[in-house]
Design an enzyme around this catalytic site. Structure first.
Site, PDB file in Angstrom:
ATOM      1  N   GLY A  64       0.817  -1.192   0.000  1.00 32.55           N
ATOM      2  CA  GLY A  64       0.000   0.000   0.000  1.00 32.55           C
ATOM      3  C   GLY A  64       0.861   1.256   0.000  1.00 32.55           C
ATOM      4  N   SER A  65       0.319   2.348  -0.517  1.00 33.87           N
ATOM      5  CA  SER A  65       1.017   3.628  -0.437  1.00 33.87           C
ATOM      6  C   SER A  65       0.795   4.203   0.957  1.00 33.87           C
ATOM      7  CB  SER A  65       0.497   4.580  -1.506  1.00 33.87           C
ATOM      8  OG  SER A  65       0.875   4.099  -2.779  1.00 33.87           O
ATOM      9  N   GLY A  66       1.546   5.268   1.268  1.00 34.38           N
ATOM     10  CA  GLY A  66       1.430   5.870   2.583  1.00 34.38           C
ATOM     11  C   GLY A  66       2.590   5.504   3.499  1.00 34.38           C
ATOM     12  N   HIS A  67       3.522   4.643   2.990  1.00 30.59           N
ATOM     13  CA  HIS A  67       4.682   4.224   3.781  1.00 30.59           C
ATOM     14  C   HIS A  67       5.973   4.826   3.247  1.00 30.59           C
ATOM     15  CE1 HIS A  67       1.881   1.474   5.482  1.00 30.59           C
ATOM     16  NE2 HIS A  67       1.790   0.737   4.399  1.00 30.59           N
ATOM     17  N   LYS A  85       5.517  -7.892   2.540  1.00 25.91           N
ATOM     18  CA  LYS A  85       5.254  -7.710   3.968  1.00 25.91           C
ATOM     19  C   LYS A  85       4.053  -8.582   4.355  1.00 25.91           C
ATOM     20  CE  LYS A  85       4.739  -3.141   3.868  1.00 25.91           C
ATOM     21  NZ  LYS A  85       4.714  -3.005   2.398  1.00 25.91           N
ATOM     22  N   ASP A 112      -1.441  -8.169   0.904  1.00 23.87           N
ATOM     23  CA  ASP A 112      -0.192  -8.240   0.149  1.00 23.87           C
ATOM     24  C   ASP A 112       0.139  -9.679  -0.216  1.00 23.87           C
ATOM     25  OD1 ASP A 112       1.413  -5.374   0.490  1.00 23.87           O
ATOM     26  OD2 ASP A 112      -0.015  -5.767   2.078  1.00 23.87           O
ATOM     27  N   HIS A 132      -0.503   0.622   9.415  1.00 25.92           N
ATOM     28  CA  HIS A 132      -1.682   0.910   8.595  1.00 25.92           C
ATOM     29  C   HIS A 132      -2.771   1.623   9.375  1.00 25.92           C
ATOM     30  CE1 HIS A 132       0.234  -2.408   6.400  1.00 25.92           C
ATOM     31  NE2 HIS A 132      -0.071  -1.656   5.386  1.00 25.92           N
TER      32      HIS A 132
END
Lengths: 200, 328
Positions: free
Chosen positions: B51-54, B102, B107, B216
């Site tokens: 996911g994006s945001g990391h 991860k 995922d 998350h």
């Protein structure tokens, strides 16, 4: 009603997309409590794509819808709902229509696919807790009656997830703190069957 | 919600657009949503995603000595199989590809479906699942431990081995070894806000903190009164050392979650180093900064890896990515 055709399957996907959109904020609120708050957004995107599915047979429509879900949704719900529909599609084969009995068998195949992919069992506080009772309740020769019974069973299964402690999926990281909240995956699964029951 | 965005819907595309403009040496395919560098024929390629945001994970770690490709999903949502397939096809060098995943259900499922598709393409794929988060204690009754900070260690060290021409089997084994030798623990002082949701992921009082968080915005195992850095370091390292005895030389990361200033991360690192030194552990290498973030969550994670001479050499090998670069 006794037979399922391609048109009904397409309407099922469109009706699910509409219900998911209508309840997106609610799904997001459930997911915010015990997950990461994106279930409503992801499923709205996924089922909007699934609603575009076309095909000449029930199997073809559900296969296209499942593929669209896998390719659009992301997260765990995309592969799981995608697999549910694709396995059901495979069981339906190329027949132009399906009896309620054949459709019930296809739903069973879909459920089995979800179990295998996700590894969750009933009571783990996942979509299985709504899907499994729904599929079990979808019986008999009359599609409308079976679909209504399945939708009611899915809703009961959804509500029964509230006291459970999650053992699979992201809510499982909360341990005991996941109790007291309805599982968002079970809630969206109940919408899938509510859409099916609303078709007739 | 106050964010530097145009709209929540366009944020990922806008960010990838900016990433492309800032890093012309990398290729950003906005259609497929993949970030790649040119294939290295005859060498194993590493592909990761999530996911994006990391950020900077994962696209910030694409470059010589680390990843060949990254697949960013929507915010906190795994990429879809088609993305992973496209990225793998674009960068494989003919001798296999390692997927670094991860341990989150989404995922794992999406990468597994991609690996099935790639099997049809005759591209050999091995997968390492990163699961370093000791805050998930009851891992046999959950989805298992989460993948967090150790992902950076896995991508750096396996990437160095791939760059050195090691086989897929060797690169895969090293990646698993790095994961097996690493443990992490995270805390949050405030929750992050997913742009499309507009509200913080969990409620937290002004004087409260959350222990054992992931990346998350999911709440942790418990909330409690805000503790001093010293106590946070001690509880986190206790949890880590209880799970995996710490001996000899360590690679240590104090990672910012996105909204914690570096001055606080260094204060945390001081406590971490004191704790480790007092127990005979040498901090041989370190990272302090924002590497595996959780949008604008405040807090940090601590990751410790028991080093071996070989892993240290691979850690020190040259790397040239937007977020990690040395030795070149």
């Amino acid at each position: 009603m006794t037979a399922v055709d391609a048109g009904l399957c397409a309407r099922w996907m469109a009706a699910t997309a509409a219900l998911v959109t209508e309840h997106a904020d609610e799904l997001t609120a459930l997911d915010t409590a015990i997950g990461d708050g994106d279930h409503g957004l992801n499923l709205r995107r996924g089922f909007a794509a699934a609603a575009e599915a076309v095909g000449d047979t029930p199997g073809a429509v559900l296969k296209a819808a499942g593929t669209a879900l896998v390719n659009t949704t992301g997260g765990a719900s995309g592969p799981l709902y995608g697999t549910f529909l694709r396995r059901a599609a495979k069981a339906l084969g190329d027949d132009p229509t399906a009896t309620a009995t054949a459709f019930a068998a296809a739903l069973g195949a879909g459920l089995e696919g979800v179990r295998r992919l996700g590894g969750a069992a009933e009571g783990d506080k996942t979509m299985i807790d709504a899907l499994a009772p729904a599929v079990a309740a979808f019986t008999g020769d009359d599609f409308s009656t079976a679909a209504r019974a399945a939708a009611d069973a899915a809703a009961s299964g959804r509500d029964a997830t509230k006291p459970l402690v999650a053992r699979k999926g992201r809510a499982s990281y909360l341990g005991e703190r996941s109790a007291g909240h309805i599982d968002p995956g079970a809630a969206s699964s109940a919408l899938l069957f509510e859409a099916l029951a609303g078709l007739t | 919600m106050k964010k530097l965005i145009n709209t929540p819907e366009t944020l990922l595309t806008d960010a990838l657009d900016g990433f492309a403009a800032a890093h012309p040496g990398l290729t950003v395919d906005l259609e497929q949503r993949i970030v790649t560098r040119p294939p290295s024929p005859g060498k194993v390629a590493l592909v990761s995603g999530g996911g994006s945001g990391h950020e900077p994970l994962h696209a910030g770690f694409v470059g010589p000595g680390m990843l060949h490709a990254a697949c960013p999903g929507e915010v906190f949502t795994s990429p879809v199989p088609g993305q992973v397939q496209a990225a793998t096809e674009a960068v494989h060098g003919g001798v296999g590809v390692l997927h670094v995943v991860k341990n989150y259900t989404g995922d794992v499922l999406n990468f597994a479906l991609a690996a099935e598709l790639l099997d049809d393409d005759d591209i050999e794929v091995a997968t390492v699942i990163v699961d370093d988060d000791v805050a998930v204690t009851d891992s046999t009754h959950t989805a298992g431990r989460r993948g967090t900070g150790a992902t950076v260690f896995v991508e750096k060290i396996a990437g160095a081995a791939a760059e050195a021409g090691e086989s897929l089997a060797v690169v895969h084994e090293l990646a698993r070894e790095v994961n097996a030798r690493s443990r992490s623990y995270g805390v949050a002082l405030s929750a992050g806000t997913v742009p499309a949701v507009g509200r913080p992921g969990f409620p937290l009082g002004d004087d409260e903190m959350e222990w054992g968080v992931g990346i998350h915005g999911e709440p942790g195992r418990r909330s409690g009164p805000l503790a001093p850095a010293r106590d946070i370091a001690a509880e986190a390292l206790d949890a880590i050392a209880t799970d995996m005895p710490l001996t000899g030389e360590a690679l240590v990361m104090v990672n910012g979650m996105g909204a914690t200033p570096l001055i606080e991360l260094y204060a945390m690192f001081a406590e971490v180093a004191h704790w480790l030194n007092a127990r005979g552990v040498t901090v041989s290498r370190s990272l302090v900064g924002n590497y595996v973030t959780s949008l604008d969550m405040a807090g940090c994670s601590i990751t410790v890896m028991n080093l071996t001479p070989r892993l240290l050499d691979l850690w020190d090998a040259p790397v040239e990515t937007p977020a990690l670069r040395w030795g070149r």
